[in-house]
Design an enzyme around this catalytic site. Sequence first.
Site, PDB file in Angstrom:
ATOM      1  N   GLY A   2      41.525 118.590  28.366  1.00 52.39           N
ATOM      2  CA  GLY A   2      40.447 117.616  28.497  1.00 52.39           C
ATOM      3  C   GLY A   2      40.850 116.296  29.107  1.00 52.39           C
ATOM      4  O   GLY A   2      40.126 115.307  29.006  1.00 52.39           O
ATOM      5  N   LYS A  59      35.421 111.501  33.064  1.00 54.97           N
ATOM      6  CA  LYS A  59      36.393 112.514  33.453  1.00 54.97           C
ATOM      7  C   LYS A  59      37.712 112.152  32.765  1.00 54.97           C
ATOM      8  O   LYS A  59      38.183 111.020  32.887  1.00 54.97           O
ATOM      9  CB  LYS A  59      36.566 112.512  34.979  1.00 54.97           C
ATOM     10  CG  LYS A  59      37.240 113.746  35.559  1.00 54.97           C
ATOM     11  CD  LYS A  59      37.139 113.688  37.085  1.00 54.97           C
ATOM     12  CE  LYS A  59      37.726 114.924  37.739  1.00 54.97           C
ATOM     13  NZ  LYS A  59      37.586 114.871  39.209  1.00 54.97           N
ATOM     14  N   GLY A 113      34.084 120.239  30.444  1.00 53.88           N
ATOM     15  CA  GLY A 113      35.279 120.566  29.689  1.00 53.88           C
ATOM     16  C   GLY A 113      36.245 119.417  29.509  1.00 53.88           C
ATOM     17  O   GLY A 113      37.115 119.470  28.626  1.00 53.88           O
ATOM     18  N   ARG A 114      36.123 118.379  30.337  1.00 49.74           N
ATOM     19  CA  ARG A 114      36.974 117.199  30.176  1.00 49.74           C
ATOM     20  C   ARG A 114      36.205 115.915  30.482  1.00 49.74           C
ATOM     21  O   ARG A 114      36.756 114.918  30.911  1.00 49.74           O
ATOM     22  CB  ARG A 114      38.221 117.292  31.045  1.00 49.74           C
ATOM     23  CG  ARG A 114      37.968 117.471  32.535  1.00 49.74           C
ATOM     24  CD  ARG A 114      39.267 117.354  33.297  1.00 49.74           C
ATOM     25  NE  ARG A 114      39.094 117.626  34.703  1.00 49.74           N
ATOM     26  CZ  ARG A 114      40.001 117.358  35.631  1.00 49.74           C
ATOM     27  NH1 ARG A 114      41.133 116.776  35.284  1.00 49.74           N
ATOM     28  NH2 ARG A 114      39.796 117.658  36.891  1.00 49.74           N
ATOM     29  N   ARG A 152      23.444 119.697  37.607  1.00 55.26           N
ATOM     30  CA  ARG A 152      23.994 120.502  38.688  1.00 55.26           C
ATOM     31  C   ARG A 152      23.101 121.699  39.017  1.00 55.26           C
ATOM     32  O   ARG A 152      22.243 122.086  38.217  1.00 55.26           O
ATOM     33  CB  ARG A 152      25.381 121.015  38.284  1.00 55.26           C
ATOM     34  CG  ARG A 152      26.397 119.919  37.995  1.00 55.26           C
ATOM     35  CD  ARG A 152      27.481 120.437  37.070  1.00 55.26           C
ATOM     36  NE  ARG A 152      28.624 119.539  36.995  1.00 55.26           N
ATOM     37  CZ  ARG A 152      28.723 118.475  36.212  1.00 55.26           C
ATOM     38  NH1 ARG A 152      27.704 118.145  35.416  1.00 55.26           N
ATOM     39  NH2 ARG A 152      29.803 117.734  36.205  1.00 55.26           N
ATOM     40  N   ARG A 193      32.238 107.352  36.125  1.00 58.66           N
ATOM     41  CA  ARG A 193      31.519 107.249  37.399  1.00 58.66           C
ATOM     42  C   ARG A 193      30.058 106.917  37.136  1.00 58.66           C
ATOM     43  O   ARG A 193      29.482 107.294  36.115  1.00 58.66           O
ATOM     44  CB  ARG A 193      31.647 108.530  38.225  1.00 58.66           C
ATOM     45  CG  ARG A 193      30.886 109.717  37.682  1.00 58.66           C
ATOM     46  CD  ARG A 193      30.893 110.884  38.657  1.00 58.66           C
ATOM     47  NE  ARG A 193      32.191 111.493  38.758  1.00 58.66           N
ATOM     48  CZ  ARG A 193      32.578 112.536  38.013  1.00 58.66           C
ATOM     49  NH1 ARG A 193      31.771 113.049  37.117  1.00 58.66           N
ATOM     50  NH2 ARG A 193      33.766 113.062  38.177  1.00 58.66           N
ATOM     51  N   ASP A 224      28.661 124.310  40.625  1.00 62.40           N
ATOM     52  CA  ASP A 224      28.695 123.259  39.605  1.00 62.40           C
ATOM     53  C   ASP A 224      29.150 121.925  40.183  1.00 62.40           C
ATOM     54  O   ASP A 224      29.204 120.924  39.454  1.00 62.40           O
ATOM     55  CB  ASP A 224      29.600 123.664  38.437  1.00 62.40           C
ATOM     56  CG  ASP A 224      31.024 123.961  38.867  1.00 62.40           C
ATOM     57  OD1 ASP A 224      31.205 124.798  39.766  1.00 62.40           O
ATOM     58  OD2 ASP A 224      31.958 123.359  38.311  1.00 62.40           O
ATOM     59  N   ASN A 225      29.460 121.893  41.475  1.00 63.27           N
ATOM     60  CA  ASN A 225      29.876 120.650  42.129  1.00 63.27           C
ATOM     61  C   ASN A 225      28.822 120.111  43.087  1.00 63.27           C
ATOM     62  O   ASN A 225      29.102 119.215  43.879  1.00 63.27           O
ATOM     63  CB  ASN A 225      31.198 120.851  42.871  1.00 63.27           C
ATOM     64  CG  ASN A 225      32.374 120.942  41.924  1.00 63.27           C
ATOM     65  OD1 ASN A 225      32.328 120.408  40.817  1.00 63.27           O
ATOM     66  ND2 ASN A 225      33.420 121.632  42.326  1.00 63.27           N
ATOM     67  N   GLY A 244      30.918 124.295  31.955  1.00 64.22           N
ATOM     68  CA  GLY A 244      30.362 123.215  31.160  1.00 64.22           C
ATOM     69  C   GLY A 244      31.315 122.036  31.213  1.00 64.22           C
ATOM     70  O   GLY A 244      32.430 122.133  31.738  1.00 64.22           O
TER      71      GLY A 244
END
Length: 471
Positions: free
Chosen positions: A125, A112, A91-92, A185, A178, A252-253, A89
């Site tokens: 994070g 990010k 996370g940061r 995802r 970004r 997840d990427n 998930g």
Amino acid sequence: MPVSSAYRPDPRFAALGPEFGDAVAPAPFEALTLRYRNDRAATTVGLESLTEAEWIAHFGRFSPLPGQPGPIAMRYHGHQFRHYNPDLGDGRGFLAAQMRDERDRLMDLGTKGSGTTPWSRGGDGRLTLKGGVREVLAATMLEAQGVPTSRALSLIETDERLERNDEPSPTRAAVLVRLSHSHIRLGTFQRAAFHGRADQIETLIEHVRTLYHPGVATGDAAGLLAAVVEVNARLTAAWVAAGFVHGVLNTDNLNITGESFDYGPWRFLPFYDPAFTAAYFDQTGLYAFARQPEAVFWNLTQFAGCLKLVAGEPAQVQALTDALNGFGPVYIRELRAAFLRRLGVKSLGEAADQRLLDATLALLREGGEALRWEPLFHDWFAGFASSARALKGPRGAAYQGKTFDDFRFALFEHEPDRPERLEHAVFAAPEPEEMLIEEVESIWAAIDGHDDWSVFHAKLNRLETARQARS
């Protein structure tokens, strides 16, 4: 007015509800220094008119933009190096906003390094400044090469110092924003499937179909799979043509719109090397340069498995299988097209285009360290029109022998595509813009050692010039 009249908020993800994301608060950063703002990207979504103070307020402290619900940490799972992890998930980072761009596409602002969330798993994070610099460089280089990618919108340095095990610490920190078409995802679907929630799969299918693949019919899981397979096959082909190694091709990427994003230990090939890896921890070469198509296909297979949860009839399951198996043909087709774009020539049909692809790879393979990846495409851009320039250039000695003759014959079969582009000053230079690790480290050394950002910004300016030259 802090935003322009072109700004059109459209926060769709929040409407999915709390089962798909969590409302979170950004980290309470104090001193913030703007290091990079991408006004060209900002203009596409009506944010270019923000003052520096407003920019920092929205992209450093994350005061919500008009019409936005506030930060949402997205929920997802994923396979990491093919081991399933149900504790992932955002996370940061988080989804900061959604709006329409000039082409009426729904766009995300994702962060990010913006603080901890329920999915931080004990992490802080945060993002290192070096990591932020690397992401800006990667996204800018890939955009210049025509590769589908998120765009780095903003990089703001914080006053924090971070401890990291894999780089000298304490190290400087940053928060990055970004701009991307989607942050949904493959792992977003995996989370729903893990919990056996066919209803959530159906909700995601409709959400994704409506907003990102409107050509897919309502409820058509196989049609959605085919669309996601196609865009990710196109992305993979573009990576290979660019000599790019993503480094961490976990589920997840990869996203449902087929864009590169969330750059970590990426590298560009110095020269042809199928086994070249980007991540020091990829000790088995799972995500090596030449294995990227295999890795993406494996990930898409996991995505297809999630969609089986809503495929009742055998015919529907077979349709999913057929859609998944479309990856190979689409990838080869897109690889030919990507190499033609990089060489600046027009298609002559499948057989001739394949000859050119094969001949180009053969020349790069035989050339080894004497023939770097990026310079070949610089030297021979627009085919025959670059012949004298290439043969008299710094790599002229490498352009001889049977393998080169085969390449030249295959290239000269193809008509140049807009050869007037060769008039740009970029092609008068003996060397192209590359992004090899030595230069990346040099750019960072100037920032880290002397707080000298001039080298970083000069590189970005040259990449923008290169993008314009090839456009």
